[in-house]
Design an enzyme around this catalytic site. Structure first.
Site, PDB file in Angstrom:
ATOM      1  N   THR A 421      20.489 -14.171 -12.027  1.00 51.61           N
ATOM      2  CA  THR A 421      20.753 -14.056 -13.299  1.00 51.61           C
ATOM      3  C   THR A 421      21.065 -15.847 -13.791  1.00 51.61           C
ATOM      4  O   THR A 421      20.708 -16.776 -13.384  1.00 51.61           O
ATOM      5  CB  THR A 421      22.358 -14.344 -12.506  1.00 51.61           C
ATOM      6  OG1 THR A 421      22.537 -12.844 -11.736  1.00 51.61           O
ATOM      7  CG2 THR A 421      23.072 -14.043 -13.867  1.00 51.61           C
ATOM      8  N   THR A 439      21.213 -10.306 -17.147  1.00 52.79           N
ATOM      9  CA  THR A 439      21.015 -10.449 -15.301  1.00 52.79           C
ATOM     10  C   THR A 439      20.098  -9.407 -15.078  1.00 52.79           C
ATOM     11  O   THR A 439      20.277  -8.154 -16.006  1.00 52.79           O
ATOM     12  CB  THR A 439      22.401 -10.406 -14.627  1.00 52.79           C
ATOM     13  OG1 THR A 439      21.791 -10.839 -13.138  1.00 52.79           O
ATOM     14  CG2 THR A 439      23.093  -9.022 -14.305  1.00 52.79           C
ATOM     15  N   GLU A 441      20.207  -8.728 -11.920  1.00 56.63           N
ATOM     16  CA  GLU A 441      20.813  -8.874 -10.713  1.00 56.63           C
ATOM     17  C   GLU A 441      19.520  -9.854  -8.954  1.00 56.63           C
ATOM     18  O   GLU A 441      19.380 -10.721  -9.958  1.00 56.63           O
ATOM     19  CB  GLU A 441      20.418  -7.141  -9.833  1.00 56.63           C
ATOM     20  CG  GLU A 441      22.101  -7.199  -8.612  1.00 56.63           C
ATOM     21  CD  GLU A 441      22.081  -8.349  -7.278  1.00 56.63           C
ATOM     22  OE1 GLU A 441      22.702  -9.284  -7.641  1.00 56.63           O
ATOM     23  OE2 GLU A 441      20.974  -8.233  -6.559  1.00 56.63           O
ATOM     24  N   GLU A 458      19.863  -3.551 -10.106  1.00 54.21           N
ATOM     25  CA  GLU A 458      22.186  -3.352  -9.747  1.00 54.21           C
ATOM     26  C   GLU A 458      22.770  -2.362  -9.702  1.00 54.21           C
ATOM     27  O   GLU A 458      24.204  -3.247  -8.591  1.00 54.21           O
ATOM     28  CB  GLU A 458      22.607  -3.887 -11.628  1.00 54.21           C
ATOM     29  CG  GLU A 458      23.705  -4.920 -12.178  1.00 54.21           C
ATOM     30  CD  GLU A 458      23.458  -6.294 -11.923  1.00 54.21           C
ATOM     31  OE1 GLU A 458      23.750  -7.287 -10.858  1.00 54.21           O
ATOM     32  OE2 GLU A 458      22.452  -6.616 -12.544  1.00 54.21           O
ATOM     33  N   ASP A 461      24.512  -3.890  -6.370  1.00 52.20           N
ATOM     34  CA  ASP A 461      25.787  -4.546  -6.039  1.00 52.20           C
ATOM     35  C   ASP A 461      26.876  -3.533  -5.991  1.00 52.20           C
ATOM     36  O   ASP A 461      27.834  -4.036  -5.649  1.00 52.20           O
ATOM     37  CB  ASP A 461      25.976  -5.304  -7.857  1.00 52.20           C
ATOM     38  CG  ASP A 461      25.574  -6.883  -7.665  1.00 52.20           C
ATOM     39  OD1 ASP A 461      25.467  -7.202  -7.094  1.00 52.20           O
ATOM     40  OD2 ASP A 461      25.596  -7.172  -8.448  1.00 52.20           O
ATOM     41  N   SER A 486      30.589  -6.590  -9.907  1.00 50.16           N
ATOM     42  CA  SER A 486      29.519  -8.110 -10.456  1.00 50.16           C
ATOM     43  C   SER A 486      30.321  -9.136 -10.032  1.00 50.16           C
ATOM     44  O   SER A 486      32.072  -8.821  -9.898  1.00 50.16           O
ATOM     45  CB  SER A 486      29.756  -7.926 -11.727  1.00 50.16           C
ATOM     46  OG  SER A 486      29.057  -9.210 -12.377  1.00 50.16           O
ATOM     47  N   SER A 487      29.419 -10.482 -10.623  1.00 49.58           N
ATOM     48  CA  SER A 487      30.615 -11.612 -10.153  1.00 49.58           C
ATOM     49  C   SER A 487      30.591 -12.259 -11.155  1.00 49.58           C
ATOM     50  O   SER A 487      31.135 -13.318 -11.169  1.00 49.58           O
ATOM     51  CB  SER A 487      30.054 -12.240  -8.996  1.00 49.58           C
ATOM     52  OG  SER A 487      30.319 -11.907  -7.650  1.00 49.58           O
TER      53      SER A 487
HETATM   54  N1  GLY Z   1      24.303  -9.210 -10.130  1.00 50.42           N
HETATM   55  C1  GLY Z   1      25.224 -10.407  -9.930  1.00 50.42           C
HETATM   56  C2  GLY Z   1      26.321  -9.606  -9.956  1.00 50.42           C
HETATM   57  O1  GLY Z   1      27.014  -9.048 -11.483  1.00 50.42           O
HETATM   58  O2  GLY Z   1      27.167 -11.048 -10.563  1.00 50.42           O
END
Ligand code: GLY
Length: 600
Positions: A421, A439, A441, A458, A461, A486-487
Site C-alpha cells: 500500500t 493499494t 494489497e 484484495e 482481505d 480494509s484498514s
Molecule cells: N489491503 C490493505 C488494506 O486495505 O488495509
C-alpha cells in the site's frame, strides 16, 4: 449481562486473542527500513526534490505557502507538484501522482488496485469520502478460500494467482475525483507517467530490494517474470526500466476515461489474465463494466478540540483510529510525554480494545448490519476508556457492546491485511485537502500482470472462514459484490471547520496504529510534521506490543513490567503528512520509505 452472554464474550475474547497472536506471527517481514536514500537513486530530479530529500535526511519539514504534496516516491511527487504549481487541484495532482506511482512503485498500488479518498472542499467547507475499494466478482462464493476439506487455504496459496483478484476500483476513483473536483485537462494528467513508462525510469533501491526478496515467488506468471526479471535477472537499483504496455494502458485511460479500462481490450486482458492464471479466478467482463465508486460520509471523532475524520466502512481505518483516540480523550498524554511507558500503556491497550471491536463488528456495511454510529459514540468510547484507568496492561480484552443490532451476533474475524500500500497527502492552492490511501494489497498484489500493471489480491482481505471457532458468522466473510474490510485510514484532522492536518500510511492492519500515533505525536506532544511521521512506531493489534529497535531501555522495561510482551520488528510505516498552520503549510515524509514532501 446473563451468564450465557458473559461466557460467550469470554470465549470470543480468548479465541480471538489466540488467533490474533497466530496472525501476528504470520506477518511477512517488511523490507528493510530506508534511511536517507541518496538523490541519485531516482535518476535526474529537480533541485526542489533534491532539497526535499536532504531536508528529510536532516529531519526537517518542508514548508510552503500555497500548496503541499507528499507521497512515496520523488518522481511521483514531482509529477503532482507540477500540476499544483500550474494551478491544478488536489484531485488533478493525485491523478498524476497515482499514474506515476503505478510505474515506479508498482508493488504497492496502481490501476489494478483500489483506494479510499477523503476530500475537504474549500468552497463548501464540506468533507466527503470516495470508496474505490475492490469488489468481489458476482461469481465468488463465501468458500472461495476454503480447501476441499473445508479448512482455510494457506495465506500465500490464496494470494498468488487469479483467485484473489477483486474488481479494481482505482481507475474509476481517479475519474470520479476528476469529475467532482478536477480543474486540469484529464488527458494531460497522464503525460509524465507515459513519458517515464516509454522513455524509462530509474529503478529505486526499494523496488529492486523487494524484487530480489521475492525471487522465485514473483516468477509464477509469465508477464510478471518478463517485466521484473528481464534476461532472467531481477531489476537492479539504478537500472532504467521501460513499460510500454503500461504507457498503452494509460493512453487508453487518458483518451477514453475509465471506460477505456473497464471495457474493451484492457478489460479483456484483465479477465484473460485472471482466468488464465495458475490459480484461476472468477472475474468477468460484466463485473468490470458494473464497477462503481461510492461516495460516503466521512466518520469523525472529536479529539483534543479537533475532529479526526476518515474513511468509514468498508474500511475499519477511520472507525478504529477514532476509537483509539476517543478512548484516550480523558487521559493527559501531553503531560505524560512521548517517552513515558504510561503513555504507551494507554495507547497500546486502547488499540487492543479497538481491535477487539474491529474484529467482531467491522465489514462492508452495505452487506451486513454494523453499529457504525455506536462504535464511535462518545459515551461508548468514554465507557471503554475507563477500562484503561489501572496501572498495568489489561489482562483480558474483548469486544464491547456498541449499540444493539444484529451486529451483536457476529463472530471474531482474524483476517489479516499484510503490509504494502501507499499514501498520498495533498493541499492545493485553493485550500482543498486530499488524503488518499491506495493499494494492491500484498506487495506485488496477486503477482498477476496485464497491461503493464499488477492486479490486486484484495479478496484475501475477506475472512477465509465463514464462521468463528464458536460457530458465529463472521461479518467480513466473502460474498458476491461485497467489498473486503480494509484498514486503510486516510485522515483529515479538522480544527474549527478547517483542515489542520492531512495524514495516512501504508502498513496493512498496522496502518491504524501508525496513523493514531502520528496524530498523537502532533496534537499531544507538539511535534512538527516531520518529527511526527518519523517518531518511533509502537503499536498493538490485539497481541504483543510491536516495537521498533532502539527505543530507550526505560520505555521497553517499563512496558514489560506493565505486563506487555514486546515484539521487536521492522515497522515500515510510510506516513505522508501535511500540517496546515497559521504560518503556512508544512509537509513530512516517512524516513522509513523513499517519499518526499514538496511545497510551493
Ligand atoms: N489491503 C490493505 C488494506 O486495505 O488495509
Amino acid at each position: 449481562m446473563t451468564r450465557a452472554t458473559l461466557t460467550l464474550v469470554l470465549l470470543l475474547g480468548s479465541a480471538a486473542a489466540a488467533l490474533a497472536q497466530q496472525a501476528t506471527d504470520a506477518v511477512a517481514p517488511e523490507a528493510a527500513t530506508e534511511t536517507a536514500t541518496p538523490a541519485d537513486s531516482f535518476g535526474p530530479l529537480t533541485d526542489a526534490a533534491r532539497a526535499a530529500l536532504a531536508a528529510k535526511a536532516e529531519g526537517k519539514a518542508v514548508t510552503g505557502q500555497n500548496w503541499m504534496i507528499t507521497a512515496a516516491n520523488p518522481l511521483a511527487v514531482e509529477a503532482g507538484a507540477k500540476v499544483l504549481a500550474a494551478g491544478g487541484s488536489a484531485a488533478d495532482a493525485m491523478i498524476a501522482v497515482q499514474a506515476v506511482l503505478g510505474l515506479v512503485e508498482p508493488q504497492s498500488s496502481g490501476l489494478g488496485g483500489g483506494a479510499f479518498l477523503v476530500w475537504y472542499d474549500a468552497e463548501t467547507g464540506e468533507l466527503t469520502t470516495l470508496d474505490g475499494r475492490e469488489t468481489a466478482p458476482l461469481a465468488a462464493t463465501p468458500t472461495l478460500f476454503l480447501k476441499d476439506d473445508g479448512q482455510p487455504m494457506e495465506f500465500m496459496e490464496a494470494v498468488v494467482g487469479g483467485r484473489s483478484v477483486g474488481i479494481p476500483g482505482t481507475p474509476a476513483l481517479l475519474e470520479a475525483a476528476h469529475r467532482r473536483w478536477g480543474k486540469a485537462n484529464w488527458s494531460g494528467l497522464f503525460d509524465d507517467a507515459i513519458r517515464l513508462a516509454e522513455g524509462g525510469f530509474t529503478v529505486s533501491p526499494r523496488l529492486a530490494g523487494l524484487v530480489a526478496e521475492e525471487g522465485d515467488a514473483l516468477q509464477t506468471e509469465a508477464a510478471t517474470t518478463a517485466y521484473f526479471f528481464p534476461g532472467g535477472q531481477g531489476v537492479a537499483a539504478g537500472a532504467t526500466l521501460t513499460n510500454p504496455a503500461y504507457a498503452a494502458t494509460l493512453r487508453k485511460l487518458a483518451s477514453e476515461g475509465a471506460d477505456g479500462f473497464y471495457q474493451g481490450a484492457v478489460a479483456e486482458g484483465i479477465v484473460a489474465a485472471v482466468r488464465g492464471a495458475k490459480n484461476p479466478g472468477l472475474l468477468s467482463m460484466q463485473d468490470l463494466a458494473a464497477y462503481r465508486v461510492i461516495e460516503r460520509p466521512a466518520v469523525c471523532v472529536e479529539y483534543r478540540a479537533h475532529d479526526v475524520c476518515g474513511m468509514g466502512p468498508p474500511s475499519s481505518g477511520g472507525l478504529t483510529v477514532g476509537q483509539i483516540l476517543g478512548m484516550l480523550g480523558g487521559y493527559d498524554l501531553a503531560a505524560l510525554g512521548a517517552e513515558n511507558p504510561e503513555s504507551w500503556r494507554l495507547i497500546g491497550d486502547a488499540s487492543r480494545l479497538a481491535f477487539a471491536d474491529r474484529g467482531r463488528f467491522m465489514a462492508d456495511s452495505d452487506h451486513v448490519p454494523m453499529p457504525t454510529e455506536g462504535l464511535i459514540d462518545p459515551a461508548y468510547l468514554a465507557e471503554r476508556g475507563k477500562l484503561l484507568s489501572g496501572d498495568d496492561s489489561l489482562p483480558e480484552v474483548s469486544a464491547g457492546a456498541p449499540g444493539w443490532s444484529h451486529a451483536a451476533l457476529w463472530g471474531q474475524d482474524t483476517s489479516l491485511e499484510l503490509p504494502s500500500t501507499t499514501h498520498i497527502s495533498i493541499v492545493d492552492g485553493d485550500g482543498n485537502a486530499l488524503s488518499m490511501t491506495t493499494t494492491i494489497e500484498n506487495g506485488f498484489g496477486s503477482r498477476v500482470m496485464t497491461g503493464g500493471f499488477l492486479l490486486n489480491n484484495e479478496l484475501t482481505d475477506f475472512s477465509f472462514e465463514t464462521h468463528d471457532a464458536a460457530g458465529w458468522p463472521i461479518a467480513n466473510a466473502l460474498a458476491p459484490g461485497k467489498r473486503p474490510r480494509s484498514s486503510m485510514a486516510p485522515t483529515i484532522v479538522m480544527k474549527d471547520g478547517k483542515p489542520a492536518m492531512v495524514i495516512g500510511s501504508p502498513g496493512g492492519s498496522r496502518i491504524i496504529g501508525y496513523v493514531a500515533r502520528a496524530i498523537i505525536a502532533h496534537l499531544d506532544w507538539g511535534m512538527d510534521i516531520q518529527a511526527a511521521v518519523a517518531a518511533p512506531n509502537i503499536l498493538n493489534r490485539f497481541g504483543p506490543m510491536d516495537v521498533e529497535a532502539g527505543l530507550p531501555a526505560a520505555l521497553t522495561e517499563g512496558l514489560t513490567a506493565m505486563g506487555f510482551t514486546l515484539n521487536e520488528t521492522d515497522l515500515t510505516s510510510g506516513l505522508q503528512g501535511i500540517v496546515i498552520g497559521p504560518e503556512g503549510l508544512s509537509g513530512g515524509a516517512d524516513p522509513r520509505r523513499e517519499g518526499i514532501a514538496l511545497g510551493g
